[in-house]
Enzyme design. Structure first.
Site, PDB file in Angstrom:
ATOM      1  N   GLU A 124      -1.479   8.278  -2.164  1.00 28.11           N
ATOM      2  CA  GLU A 124      -2.103   9.193  -3.128  1.00 28.11           C
ATOM      3  C   GLU A 124      -3.477   9.579  -2.620  1.00 28.11           C
ATOM      4  O   GLU A 124      -4.244   8.723  -2.164  1.00 28.11           O
ATOM      5  CB  GLU A 124      -2.298   8.539  -4.503  1.00 28.11           C
ATOM      6  CG  GLU A 124      -1.072   8.322  -5.334  1.00 28.11           C
ATOM      7  CD  GLU A 124      -1.427   7.724  -6.713  1.00 28.11           C
ATOM      8  OE1 GLU A 124      -2.618   7.794  -7.102  1.00 28.11           O
ATOM      9  OE2 GLU A 124      -0.528   7.185  -7.372  1.00 28.11           O
ATOM     10  N   GLU A 180      -0.729  16.785 -15.809  1.00 27.89           N
ATOM     11  CA  GLU A 180       0.130  16.042 -16.742  1.00 27.89           C
ATOM     12  C   GLU A 180      -0.650  15.763 -18.022  1.00 27.89           C
ATOM     13  O   GLU A 180      -1.591  14.968 -18.032  1.00 27.89           O
ATOM     14  CB  GLU A 180       0.591  14.734 -16.083  1.00 27.89           C
ATOM     15  CG  GLU A 180       1.381  14.955 -14.801  1.00 27.89           C
ATOM     16  CD  GLU A 180       1.580  13.672 -14.011  1.00 27.89           C
ATOM     17  OE1 GLU A 180       2.271  12.755 -14.520  1.00 27.89           O
ATOM     18  OE2 GLU A 180       1.035  13.577 -12.893  1.00 27.89           O
ATOM     19  N   LYS A 213      -1.255  11.973 -19.752  1.00 26.07           N
ATOM     20  CA  LYS A 213      -1.860  10.842 -19.053  1.00 26.07           C
ATOM     21  C   LYS A 213      -3.077  10.358 -19.825  1.00 26.07           C
ATOM     22  O   LYS A 213      -3.923  11.157 -20.255  1.00 26.07           O
ATOM     23  CB  LYS A 213      -2.264  11.236 -17.630  1.00 26.07           C
ATOM     24  CG  LYS A 213      -1.084  11.486 -16.710  1.00 26.07           C
ATOM     25  CD  LYS A 213      -1.503  11.487 -15.247  1.00 26.07           C
ATOM     26  CE  LYS A 213      -1.794  10.070 -14.798  1.00 26.07           C
ATOM     27  NZ  LYS A 213      -2.059   9.990 -13.345  1.00 26.07           N
ATOM     28  N   GLU A 256      -7.999  12.682 -15.332  1.00 28.71           N
ATOM     29  CA  GLU A 256      -6.660  12.145 -15.117  1.00 28.71           C
ATOM     30  C   GLU A 256      -5.562  13.171 -15.420  1.00 28.71           C
ATOM     31  O   GLU A 256      -4.461  13.088 -14.870  1.00 28.71           O
ATOM     32  CB  GLU A 256      -6.436  10.901 -15.986  1.00 28.71           C
ATOM     33  CG  GLU A 256      -7.170   9.663 -15.509  1.00 28.71           C
ATOM     34  CD  GLU A 256      -6.661   9.188 -14.158  1.00 28.71           C
ATOM     35  OE1 GLU A 256      -5.441   9.141 -13.962  1.00 28.71           O
ATOM     36  OE2 GLU A 256      -7.498   8.873 -13.289  1.00 28.71           O
TER      37      GLU A 256
END
Length: 403
Positions: free
Chosen positions: A270, A324, A327, A333
């Protein structure tokens, strides 16, 4: 003097070599880049649409954070290689070899080989600054999963590893000082022994953004964004680093070497940059996210290694494919995605889907991946043209000598 048949054979060899050279360079550019496909959202496109998006972007590797059967089924008979994940909470039960075998036979085997599953991540960031309660289960669970793959005949195709956060390091600066925290050194020794014996990769989740956010007055922004900058020189190795990501990777390599493991490949499972953040999340902007990811893509196109391993291409998975919305945590985030849930670009990094629909203002700024790294690609094309000229000249001289 060459015979006519010998000359013809040699010409065929030259042409085949040239074709392999050209296509080999292209494959090298693509094969080191993957992207993380998280699904913590209530408005994301279905897996079949995601597959089409990845295909249009010419990305052939993605990592998912579970073994979602809808994803595994949708990705069947595609060219996308999946890196599946055992969720953290499942590790205690998967220490049991029978439970691990059942997990493999129910979660992996039914989909393979139609779905290209190339790796299994056992957990994700099991050691962090806040929680290390599961790390003792890590290596036993990995061993059980690997044994189950052996038993089902899948071990030759599927690698077992685990992504680690940089929290496992006690020191990371300069890179040559890299070492693991004492509290995880024992587990790391077991993990590295397993990875060495199975020829698997040590994966690290590396985010220069976090280092910059915590010390924006001490860490130059250009250094973390891959922009031109003076960089830093490791005082012990004398290696020059022009970006933080490569320094972080080399710190991990040095930490492994301190435990006696010098030949294990390190990959980045990541890395990314948020396009939006809270008031105290310095640097979380669209502009910085676009620059970080675009510059990283350029490095990937060049097939670069780190200063410590210049000749070993660094495999990288970008985080993430989508923003997203479910999250937890700070605003950042929920804003790491290259794309919005409606498949429009969150910002331009040079990846352009052939089927994407964007607003007029966005369209005006979008370029293709090859255009975003046009200088690098032009150089590569110029090199190929040069080699073609040399090959054709050699062929011409051989024919003249024959006749």
């Amino acid at each position: 003097m060459f015979s006519r048949s010998a000359t013809i054979n040699y010409v065929v060899f030259l042409l085949c070599s040239l074709t392999f050279l050209e296509h080999g360079l292209f494959l090298q550019r693509v094969s080191s880049l993957g992207i993380n496909y998280g699904q913590v959202g209530d408005n994301l496109p279905p897996p079949d649409k995601v597959l089409q998006l990845l295909g249009s972007l010419h990305i052939n590797k993605t990592r998912i954070y579970d073994t979602n059967p809808k994803v595994l089924t949708s990705f069947a008979n595609s060219n996308i290689e999946l890196f599946a994940t055992v969720e953290n909470q499942m590790l205690p039960s998967l220490v049991d070899p029978q439970q691990a075998l059942q997990w493999v036979t129910s979660r992996i085997k039914p989909y393979f080989p139609a779905t290209k599953i190339g790796g299994i991540a056992v957990g994700n960031e099991l050691y962090t600054d806040d929680d290390s309660s599961l790390i003792g289960y890590l290596v036993p669970a990995m061993m059980s999963i690997h044994a189950a793959l052996v038993q089902t005949g899948l071990d030759k195709y599927i690698q077992v590893s685990t992504p680690n956060s940089l929290s496992v390091l006690q020191e990371s600066y300069p890179p040559s000082a890299g070492c693991f925290r004492p509290q995880v050194a024992g587990v790391m020794t077991q993990l590295l022994s397993f990875l060495h014996s199975t020829k698997s990769t040590f994966w690290i989740n590396a985010y220069p953004y976090f280092a910059y956010k915590d010390s924006p007055t001490k860490i130059p922004l250009d250094y973390v964004l891959f922009n031109p900058n003076p960089g830093m020189v490791d005082p012990y190795t004398k290696y020059h680093y022009d970006n933080m990501l490569y320094a972080q990777v080399d710190a991990v390599i040095f930490a492994m070497a301190r435990l006696g493991f010098k030949d294990i490949e390190v990959g980045v499972s990541e890395t990314g940059w948020p396009s939006k953040g809270d008031g105290d999340e310095v640097g979380a902007t669209v502009a910085n996210a676009a620059v970080y990811n675009k510059n990283l893509l350029k490095r990937q196109l060049q097939g670069e290694g780190t200063p410590l391993r210049k000749n070993m291409r660094l495999d990288v998975y970008l985080f993430a494919l989508f923003n997203e919305d479910l999250k937890p945590g700070p605003t950042s985030e929920r804003n790491y995605g290259l794309f919005q849930p409606d498949e429009t670009m969150a910002y331009n990094v040079g990846l352009l889907s052939s089927s994407s629909q964007t607003s007029t203002s966005t369209t005006n700024s979008i370029v293709s991946l090859t255009s975003s790294a046009s200088t690098d690609i032009k150089r590569g094309k110029q090199g190929l043209i040069y080699f073609k000229c040399v090959y054709l000249l050699a062929i011409h001289m051989l024919i003249r000598r024959l006749y």
